[in-house]
Design a protein around this motif. Structure first.
Motif, PDB file in Angstrom:
ATOM      1  N   ILE A 476     103.299 -98.509  79.942  1.00 35.94           N
ATOM      2  CA  ILE A 476     104.353 -98.639  78.933  1.00 35.94           C
ATOM      3  C   ILE A 476     103.766 -99.159  77.626  1.00 35.94           C
ATOM      4  O   ILE A 476     104.087 -98.670  76.536  1.00 35.94           O
ATOM      5  N   GLY A 477     102.875-100.145  77.713  1.00 34.41           N
ATOM      6  CA  GLY A 477     102.268-100.710  76.514  1.00 34.41           C
ATOM      7  C   GLY A 477     101.462 -99.706  75.727  1.00 34.41           C
ATOM      8  O   GLY A 477     101.524 -99.664  74.491  1.00 34.41           O
ATOM      9  N   ALA A 478     100.688 -98.878  76.426  1.00 31.96           N
ATOM     10  CA  ALA A 478      99.862 -97.882  75.738  1.00 31.96           C
ATOM     11  C   ALA A 478     100.725 -96.855  75.025  1.00 31.96           C
ATOM     12  O   ALA A 478     100.362 -96.360  73.947  1.00 31.96           O
ATOM     13  N   ALA A 479     101.877 -96.520  75.610  1.00 34.13           N
ATOM     14  CA  ALA A 479     102.775 -95.565  74.965  1.00 34.13           C
ATOM     15  C   ALA A 479     103.475 -96.175  73.752  1.00 34.13           C
ATOM     16  O   ALA A 479     103.775 -95.469  72.786  1.00 34.13           O
ATOM     17  N   ILE A 480     103.692 -97.483  73.784  1.00 34.31           N
ATOM     18  CA  ILE A 480     104.360 -98.164  72.671  1.00 34.31           C
ATOM     19  C   ILE A 480     103.377 -98.465  71.543  1.00 34.31           C
ATOM     20  O   ILE A 480     103.677 -98.290  70.359  1.00 34.31           O
ATOM     21  N   ASP A 481     102.195 -98.964  71.888  1.00 35.26           N
ATOM     22  CA  ASP A 481     101.197 -99.384  70.893  1.00 35.26           C
ATOM     23  C   ASP A 481      99.814 -99.049  71.420  1.00 35.26           C
ATOM     24  O   ASP A 481      99.240 -99.789  72.220  1.00 35.26           O
ATOM     25  N   PHE A 485      97.137-101.660  73.460  1.00 30.88           N
ATOM     26  CA  PHE A 485      96.716-101.198  74.784  1.00 30.88           C
ATOM     27  C   PHE A 485      96.068 -99.822  74.605  1.00 30.88           C
ATOM     28  O   PHE A 485      96.722 -98.796  74.759  1.00 30.88           O
ATOM     29  N   PRO A 486      94.785 -99.795  74.271  1.00 35.58           N
ATOM     30  CA  PRO A 486      94.137 -98.521  73.936  1.00 35.58           C
ATOM     31  C   PRO A 486      93.977 -97.579  75.112  1.00 35.58           C
ATOM     32  O   PRO A 486      93.706 -96.391  74.918  1.00 35.58           O
ATOM     33  N   ARG A 487      94.125 -98.067  76.335  1.00 34.52           N
ATOM     34  CA  ARG A 487      93.988 -97.208  77.508  1.00 34.52           C
ATOM     35  C   ARG A 487      95.224 -97.311  78.379  1.00 34.52           C
ATOM     36  O   ARG A 487      95.877 -98.343  78.428  1.00 34.52           O
ATOM     37  N   HIS A 488      95.524 -96.227  79.080  1.00 30.56           N
ATOM     38  CA  HIS A 488      96.699 -96.204  79.941  1.00 30.56           C
ATOM     39  C   HIS A 488      96.439 -96.869  81.280  1.00 30.56           C
ATOM     40  O   HIS A 488      97.369 -97.085  82.050  1.00 30.56           O
ATOM     41  N   ALA A 489      95.204 -97.171  81.592  1.00 33.41           N
ATOM     42  CA  ALA A 489      94.870 -97.847  82.848  1.00 33.41           C
ATOM     43  C   ALA A 489      93.702 -98.786  82.595  1.00 33.41           C
ATOM     44  O   ALA A 489      92.745 -98.424  81.905  1.00 33.41           O
ATOM     45  N   VAL A 490      93.784 -99.989  83.124  1.00 27.90           N
ATOM     46  CA  VAL A 490      92.712-100.969  82.979  1.00 27.90           C
ATOM     47  C   VAL A 490      92.496-101.631  84.327  1.00 27.90           C
ATOM     48  O   VAL A 490      93.390-101.641  85.188  1.00 27.90           O
TER      49      VAL A 490
END
Length: 704
Positions: A476-481, A485-490
């Motif tokens: 959700i964070g990567a989609a918002i900003d 959150f530069p990656r969709h998974a960490v």
């Protein structure tokens, strides 16, 4: 079966090490037991921690759900996340406070950090809480006011060295069984004793040398009576007070006469004298929700700290020790950006805000100006605006917050996102449900109540439709900003490394703790500023005491008992109080399963049941407050004072009754006492009535 996997029990905040074993050809845990090599529990484990981990009795969520035509139906992760992001972006376009977020002390440090980073640095909302405001905020506020920093000074290593153990407003025999074994063992020594301060008899009281049975809600009056008696007896450690504290004379001037305060608390002067005398020995004072969940929770916590300061019980083998409820409540306080920035960086300090904003790569003005209200204030804001979206993570506010019918109404009227492992009352209201991994399925770390961090590991895979909390938050964070959150998974380890770097040089320094170190040592206590350091008893240095306050001294307080938040009267002549039951978890999601129709069982003194005999029908009655009513079963019990109704906190019906007023200093709600009446049940009654009850127990008519 799979190999044994070490982990940390997430049942309560003792932080026991467990070994867990998953099924070879299926999802889930087959066996869980204590880990003999773990430095916290050395193999001890409680029944609840084992059973609720290996075999929880909840209704599992197995795939994302979305509401269509009033019904929750299965959907894909892409649709679920996309719908959530769309509504969040629309809400933020209207207001930076357009999204409310309710986290939990059941998340790992990594998930809690990521959620706080997103709420504060991505959304910029002030309407965010990590759920600790429902249980620990009063103790936390008291620690900051007294010592300049959060967390108890003692550790578990101090328990065997204490000679007096005072347990105040808590039942650790049920809530913290492994820790309680250490307390009971120490108190059983010939020169030691256990004193319990509690309005009702409990499993802990069964072992006590003295039960100080105060009236509900009068803990502050009793604490002040004890301190006044200490002063009168000459029990003050004058050398310690002069060397390490400030404000003592003002405290003494504010103390009530002993007899007057004892009468206010409903105890004898002899009881006051006995407790005051016991404090002359090395004493640990433990307290729990019976103290914290009050409009005077902070003042009472301060008063318990004052008792330790005045008697010199602030050195190894003694001190104030609040008992944390949720497994990672301490971790969320350190890392989630609720009341402080990571590492206990002061929330409103311009330099600290600049540091956090620069570390996160965001403009400083995006960060909210203040920490915002607690959960009660957040739900009020959801009802009245500006939040248009509410996102709950591993928490069940519809059952766990006071005045639950109003909470349900507020959440029903907003766009609600519920992230959980089980179906709950909150999930049933959600517009989107995000199914999350639970204990035995998650990776990360947790922090126990004595500041030890240890690993949480997965011993089983999850089904393809289940995701870990951290992965959901980051998606959700990567989609918002995409910059925050530069990656969709960490990986959990990379998030922990980011977190620990932010704490370097702070009071809650985690920078010397790494996954590699936890692999080798299993558990490390903060502050740990280097890879070979670990925190011990706080504030005691080789050359004396040192506190992170402007004066470098601990601070006394002057709080006074102001009566109950909702006194009894002719209409509501009884006092409701709540407490924990054995083998029941928070709102009961993991222990009551899908069966919620059975009424909760109240403990009521036999003479009270006789006085209100016309209100009982075949062992049941309707207990009513100014907010709602609930049908209850009754267990006559002379361990409960006359005029008091005791109900378990875990049942979803109970908080239809409780009071939503909060402590003005901590925002923690007054969940423990309110005025109620009992009335004859009607066969047409549902389990819970909303609104003002009528004299016959039926809900009053409304204007709708």
């Amino acid at each position: 079966m799979s190999e044994w996997t070490p982990t940390t029990c997430m049942r309560c905040a003792v932080g026991c090490g467990h070994l867990q074993q998953g099924y070879t050809n299926n999802y889930g845990l087959d066996t869980v037991r204590g880990d003999a090599s773990h430095p916290v529990n050395r193999g001890l484990a409680c029944h609840r921690g084992v059973s609720e981990t290996a075999d929880p009795d909840g209704d599992w969520l197995t795939r994302p759900l979305i509401r269509e035509d009033g019904t929750l139906v299965p959907t894909s992760w892409e649709t679920a996340i996309g719908t959530v992001v769309e509504h969040i972006e629309d809400a933020l376009a209207e207001s930076r406070d357009g999204v409310a977020v309710l986290g939990s002390g059941q998340q790992t440090n990594e998930a809690a950090y990521a959620l706080g980073k997103l709420a504060r640095g991505g959304f910029g909302t002030r309407y965010y809480d990590a759920n600790t405001t429902l249980c620990m905020a009063s103790a936390v506020t008291a620690y900051y006011q007294a010592f300049g920093s959060d967390a108890p000074p003692p550790t578990y290593e101090d328990i065997p060295d204490a000679r007096t153990h005072v347990i105040w407003g808590a039942n650790p025999a049920v809530a913290h069984p492994v820790m309680y074994r250490w307390i009971a063992d120490s108190a059983s020594d010939d020169d030691s004793e256990l004193i319990v301060v509690d309005p009702v008899e409990s499993e802990t009281v069964d072992d006590a040398d003295l039960h100080a049975q105060v009236d509900p809600g009068t803990d502050l009056a009793f604490a002040r009576a004890v301190l006044a008696q200490v002063v009168a007896d000459g029990g003050v450690d004058r050398e310690f007070v002069a060397e390490a504290t400030t404000g003592f004379e003002a405290t003494v001037d504010s103390l009530p006469p002993v007899r007057e305060a004892a009468e206010a608390a409903g105890v004898t002067v002899e009881t006051v004298e006995r407790v005051a005398d016991a404090l002359t020995d090395p004493t640990l004072v433990y307290w729990g929700m019976g103290v914290n969940q009050s409009v005077q929770g902070t003042a009472t916590s301060r008063a318990l700290i004052d008792l330790c300061l005045a008697t010199g019980n602030l050195r190894p083998g003694s001190g104030p020790f609040s008992l944390t409820g949720q497994a990672n409540s301490m971790g969320t306080r350190v890392c989630s950006s609720k009341g402080t920035w990571p590492g206990q960086r002061e929330f409103t300090d311009p330099e600290q805000r600049r540091f956090i904003a620069d570390a996160w790569g965001i403009p400083r003005e995006r960060l909210p100006d203040d920490p915002g209200p607690g959960p009660v204030g957040i739900v009020d804001a959801v009802a009245d605006g500006p939040p248009e979206v509410c996102w709950t993570v591993a928490t069940n506010p519809v059952a766990g917050m006071p005045d639950a019918s109003e909470v349900e109404s507020a959440l029903e009227d907003t766009f609600l996102v519920a992230q959980d492992a089980f179906r709950t009352e909150t999930v049933e209201l959600a517009d989107v449900v995000l199914p999350a991994a639970t204990w035995g399925e998650s990776e990360g770390t947790a922090t126990n109540m004595e500041r030890r961090i240890s690993r949480v590991r997965a011993a089983t895979e999850t089904s393809p439709k289940i995701k870990q909390d951290l992965d959901i938050i980051v998606a959700i964070g990567a989609a918002i900003d995409g910059e925050l959150f530069p990656r969709h998974a960490v990986s959990p380890e990379s998030v922990f490394d980011e977190l620990r770097e932010l704490t370097a040089g702070t009071a809650a320094d985690l920078s010397g703790i790494s996954y590699d170190r936890l692999e080798a040592e299993l558990a490390v206590r903060w502050p740990a500023p280097s890879p070979d350091e670990e925190g011990g008893y706080r504030y005691v240095e080789e050359d004396g005491w040192e506190f992170p306050t402007p004066s470098g001294r601990a601070r006394f307080s002057t709080g006074t008992h102001d009566g109950l938040a909702e006194p009894t009267d002719d209409e509501f002549p009884l006092t409701l109080t709540t407490g924990r039951q054995a083998d029941a978890y928070n709102t009961g999601v993991r222990s009551r399963g899908a069966e919620t129709d059975a009424p909760p069982t109240a403990r009521i003194h036999p003479e009270t049941t006789l006085e209100y005999i016309e209100a009982f029908d075949r062992g049941t009655t309707v207990v009513s407050s100014r907010r709602g009513s609930a049908t209850i079963a009754v267990n006559p019990d002379d361990g409960v004072p006359k005029g008091v109704v005791w109900l378990p906190i875990h049942h979803p019906a109970v908080n239809a009754l409780t009071l939503p007023v909060v402590d003005p200093e901590s925002d923690e709600p007054n969940l423990k006492q309110c005025a109620v009446d009992v009335r004859a049940p009607q066969r047409s009654n549902p389990l819970v009535h909303e609104g003002q009850p009528t004299v016959d127990g039926e809900p009053a008519a409304t204007d709708d």
